[in-house]
Write an enzyme that holds these catalytic residues in place. Structure first.
Site, PDB file in Angstrom:
ATOM      1  N   CYS A 215       0.851  -1.192   0.000  1.00 12.83           N
ATOM      2  CA  CYS A 215       0.000   0.000   0.000  1.00 12.83           C
ATOM      3  C   CYS A 215       0.885   1.240   0.000  1.00 12.83           C
ATOM      4  O   CYS A 215       1.256   1.766   1.054  1.00 12.83           O
ATOM      5  CB  CYS A 215      -0.925  -0.002   1.211  1.00 12.83           C
ATOM      6  SG  CYS A 215      -2.110   1.354   1.192  1.00 12.83           S
ATOM      7  N   THR A 458     -26.674   2.202   9.595  1.00 16.63           N
ATOM      8  CA  THR A 458     -27.687   1.949   8.569  1.00 16.63           C
ATOM      9  C   THR A 458     -28.447   3.230   8.280  1.00 16.63           C
ATOM     10  O   THR A 458     -28.571   4.102   9.137  1.00 16.63           O
ATOM     11  CB  THR A 458     -28.676   0.852   9.015  1.00 16.63           C
ATOM     12  OG1 THR A 458     -29.621   0.611   7.974  1.00 16.63           O
ATOM     13  CG2 THR A 458     -29.432   1.254  10.269  1.00 16.63           C
ATOM     14  N   TYR A 459     -28.943   3.318   7.049  1.00 15.27           N
ATOM     15  CA  TYR A 459     -29.799   4.430   6.641  1.00 15.27           C
ATOM     16  C   TYR A 459     -31.171   3.912   6.218  1.00 15.27           C
ATOM     17  O   TYR A 459     -31.965   4.661   5.677  1.00 15.27           O
ATOM     18  CB  TYR A 459     -29.142   5.196   5.486  1.00 15.27           C
ATOM     19  CG  TYR A 459     -27.721   5.617   5.807  1.00 15.27           C
ATOM     20  CD1 TYR A 459     -27.466   6.779   6.539  1.00 15.27           C
ATOM     21  CD2 TYR A 459     -26.635   4.840   5.414  1.00 15.27           C
ATOM     22  CE1 TYR A 459     -26.171   7.152   6.859  1.00 15.27           C
ATOM     23  CE2 TYR A 459     -25.338   5.206   5.730  1.00 15.27           C
ATOM     24  CZ  TYR A 459     -25.112   6.361   6.456  1.00 15.27           C
ATOM     25  OH  TYR A 459     -23.826   6.725   6.778  1.00 15.27           O
ATOM     26  N   THR A 461     -31.873   2.076   3.804  1.00 18.80           N
ATOM     27  CA  THR A 461     -32.032   2.132   2.349  1.00 18.80           C
ATOM     28  C   THR A 461     -31.215   1.005   1.713  1.00 18.80           C
ATOM     29  O   THR A 461     -30.257   0.498   2.317  1.00 18.80           O
ATOM     30  CB  THR A 461     -31.547   3.472   1.774  1.00 18.80           C
ATOM     31  OG1 THR A 461     -30.157   3.649   2.112  1.00 18.80           O
ATOM     32  CG2 THR A 461     -32.351   4.627   2.341  1.00 18.80           C
ATOM     33  N   THR A 470     -31.708  -3.656   6.973  1.00 22.72           N
ATOM     34  CA  THR A 470     -30.529  -4.307   6.369  1.00 22.72           C
ATOM     35  C   THR A 470     -29.694  -5.069   7.397  1.00 22.72           C
ATOM     36  O   THR A 470     -28.575  -5.480   7.095  1.00 22.72           O
ATOM     37  CB  THR A 470     -29.634  -3.253   5.699  1.00 22.72           C
ATOM     38  OG1 THR A 470     -29.181  -2.309   6.690  1.00 22.72           O
ATOM     39  CG2 THR A 470     -30.378  -2.511   4.606  1.00 22.72           C
ATOM     40  N   GLU A 535     -22.936   2.779  -0.627  1.00 19.07           N
ATOM     41  CA  GLU A 535     -23.259   1.475  -0.038  1.00 19.07           C
ATOM     42  C   GLU A 535     -22.089   0.501  -0.187  1.00 19.07           C
ATOM     43  O   GLU A 535     -21.853  -0.345   0.692  1.00 19.07           O
ATOM     44  CB  GLU A 535     -24.529   0.928  -0.686  1.00 19.07           C
ATOM     45  CG  GLU A 535     -25.761   1.751  -0.335  1.00 19.07           C
ATOM     46  CD  GLU A 535     -26.996   1.363  -1.123  1.00 19.07           C
ATOM     47  OE1 GLU A 535     -28.053   1.139  -0.511  1.00 19.07           O
ATOM     48  OE2 GLU A 535     -26.910   1.307  -2.364  1.00 19.07           O
TER      49      GLU A 535
END
Length: 564
Positions: A215, A458-459, A461, A470, A535
């Site tokens: 990295c 979480t939203y 959605t 979810t 997401e």
């Protein structure tokens, strides 16, 4: 070095006012590639890198590093030069990008400054601006989609004002502000606050850990931070130039990075026992373990989100891009209407499966639960990632010992598997947190908060749908990652993993968690084709924290056994 300057609304410049009335407020200082655009005139090395909305400056003294700079007419600005906007003569509002200044070795009088356009200023100053680099922080995600998120803009504005810059990692995590706040608190405590290890050592340990996953983003960033913290420049020539005490971390570093389940109390004893050469105290060792685990998991996030080098890193020809350079245009996500329709159907099917999982009340025997775990772990062996070996560039190899030691499946075919870690026997909540709280109390609290936030984030959605629970999907992702690392939850039905995680997602998750340097754009775009990028970043946050917790659990279990 470029700087961002604003003219404070609390001190407006009246029409025809003399230069003695000019007052400027410095809000950020950053390298050339991070200079913002002025309204209507691109003056950035990386176009639209940080077109962030700023809050109104009603209380300017509440921001750190915001000292007011005043100049008399006879003075010349030796360091800061204001560039007059080409398209507007009024003060910028909170919804406009602010004016720009450049730090140069040339001098202009204050009287002349307000009359200079950016183009004239740069020409007279003899500044040679490099060619524009790819816009935005990610090779996978268009900058426009990041800036569409209002919460992300607010977080980036705050970070810019408080820290003087917004790096690419923070921009990506800014899509989830609640998590970013936890992450920044944890990282600040780990790298800046008092602790058993010197600051320069902490950055060097992260360099060693990041190099194992090739990295360059983290290696370069922490090399700079290492020197700023007073580190010995000779150490950057390679691990052999570092003190023996740090060199002795390499075995533990490679195990944490690739096969943490192999860590035993003997590895701990070799480092901390009284007769050991260059002995580590337990307090020092626990901080080093957190640093290494932090770097390994953050490298997964960098690769998984396709994070590009910072502008100041891009000029270093010894660095490879931290993300693959394959094409990742929207056409790769859905080449035609048929594929797009298939993607819509995939979302619908996933929601139906989630509903079934949430509604099923069937109970299974313990033997059946174990069988399902073993089946999932065996099937994970089939999610093959391209792990062809290549010669490490010198910028990594100088920090790596035993470069051929890489991730190996927890249960390779034809080989007897090591004992599975049952979460009921050693978990973060009941065991790991307690031990770390004794040895590194503040960090234990911060890590615990970060784990809880990412698991609960979480939203409600999912793709184009709202009001969605979810929780089952998030839990399946977390437990699948722990399954790959040999950790089993007796009370979890691993059949849900196969129901909820499509094969493309499994391949991506396993690659980013175990071989992050092998991540490709095709992997990123092959799963959840109808989902928003935010997401997918959420998946990477879950992945990063699940991986970090798994590595910590194995290391903390070894320390517990050493102490008992």
């Amino acid at each position: 070095m470029f700087h961002v300057i604003i003219r404070s609304p609390s001190h407006p410049v009246a029409a025809g006012a003399g230069s003695s009335d000019l007052r400027y407020r410095r809000v950020a200082s950053c390298c050339a590639g991070e200079v913002m655009q002025e309204s209507g005139a691109v003056c950035s090395r990386t176009p639209r890198l940080l077109p962030v909305q700023f809050p109104a400056f009603q209380k300017p003294d509440s921001y750190r590093h915001n000292e007011v700079i005043e100049h008399k007419p006879s003075e010349t600005l030796h360091h800061y030069y204001c560039v007059k906007p080409a398209t507007s003569g009024h003060l910028y509002s909170s919804d406009e990008v602010l004016c720009v200044c450049v730090r140069l070795t040339v001098k202009f009088t204050v009287d002349a400054l307000p009359e200079l356009s950016f183009e004239v200023f740069v020409k007279e100053a003899g500044v040679d601006l490099p060619q524009a680099l790819p816009s935005g922080p990610s090779a996978f995600i268009p900058i426009e989609e990041i800036l569409e998120e209002g919460a992300a803009q607010e977080v980036m504005s705050g970070a810019l004002l408080s820290e003087g810059r917004v790096n690419h990692i923070n921009m990506m995590m800014g899509l989830h502000p609640t998590y970013l706040n936890c992450f920044l608190r944890t990282q600040n405590a780990l790298l800046q606050l008092d602790g058993p290890l010197p600051l320069s050592w902490r950055h060097f340990i992260i360099i060693l850990a990041s190099a194992r996953h090739q990295c360059s983003y983290l290696v370069q960033h922490h090399s700079t931070a290492f020197l700023l913290a007073g580190g010995d420049e000779s150490w950057l020539r390679g691990l052999h130039c570092a003190p023996p005490k740090i060199q002795h971390l390499q075995t533990l570093n490679k195990l944490l990075a690739h096969r943490p389940w192999i860590i035993t109390q003997e590895h701990i004893q070799e480092l901390v026992c009284p007769g050991a050469e260059a002995r580590w105290s337990l307090a020092e060792l626990i901080q080093a373990i957190v640093l290494m685990s932090h770097a390994h998991s953050l490298a997964s996030f960098v690769w998984g989100c396709g994070i590009l080098p910072e502008p100041e890193q891009s000029g270093d020809q010894s660095l490879q891009l931290c993300s693959p350079t394959e094409s990742c245009s929207p056409r790769d996500k859905a080449r035609n209407h048929q594929e797009w329709s298939e993607a819509v159907n995939e979302v619908k099917l996933l929601m139906e499966r989630m509903m079934m999982v949430q509604q099923q009340g069937e109970e299974f025997t313990q033997e059946e639960m174990v069988t399902r775990f073993e089946r999932e772990r065996t099937e994970s062996l089939l999610e093959h990632a391209d792990v062809q070996r290549s010669v490490l560039p010198d910028c990594f190899s100088r920090f790596v010992v035993d470069a051929d030691f890489t991730y190996q499946d927890f249960s390779p075919r034809g080989v007897q598997a090591p004992p599975t870690m049952r979460a009921q026997d050693y978990s973060w909540e009941d065991h790991g947190f307690s031990l770390m709280n004794r040895l590194y109390g503040e960090m234990a609290q911060l890590l615990d908060e970060k784990f809880q936030v990412v698991c609960a984030l979480t939203y409600h959605t999912m793709a184009m749908h709202s009001h969605v629970d979810t929780s089952t999907l998030r839990k399946a992702i977390w437990n699948y990652i722990h399954c790959i690392y040999g950790i089993r939850y007796d009370d979890y039905n691993y059949g849900e993993v196969n129901q909820l995680l499509e094969r493309g997602l499994k391949v991506y998750v396993k690659t980013v968690a175990c071989h992050p340097e092998k991540t490709t754009p095709r992997m990123y775009f092959s799963f959840w084709r109808q989902f928003r990028h935010s997401e997918k970043v959420h998946v990477n946050l879950l992945l990063m924290e699940a991986r970090m917790q798994a590595a910590l659990l194995y290391a903390l279990r070894a320390i517990t056994r050493y102490m008992t």
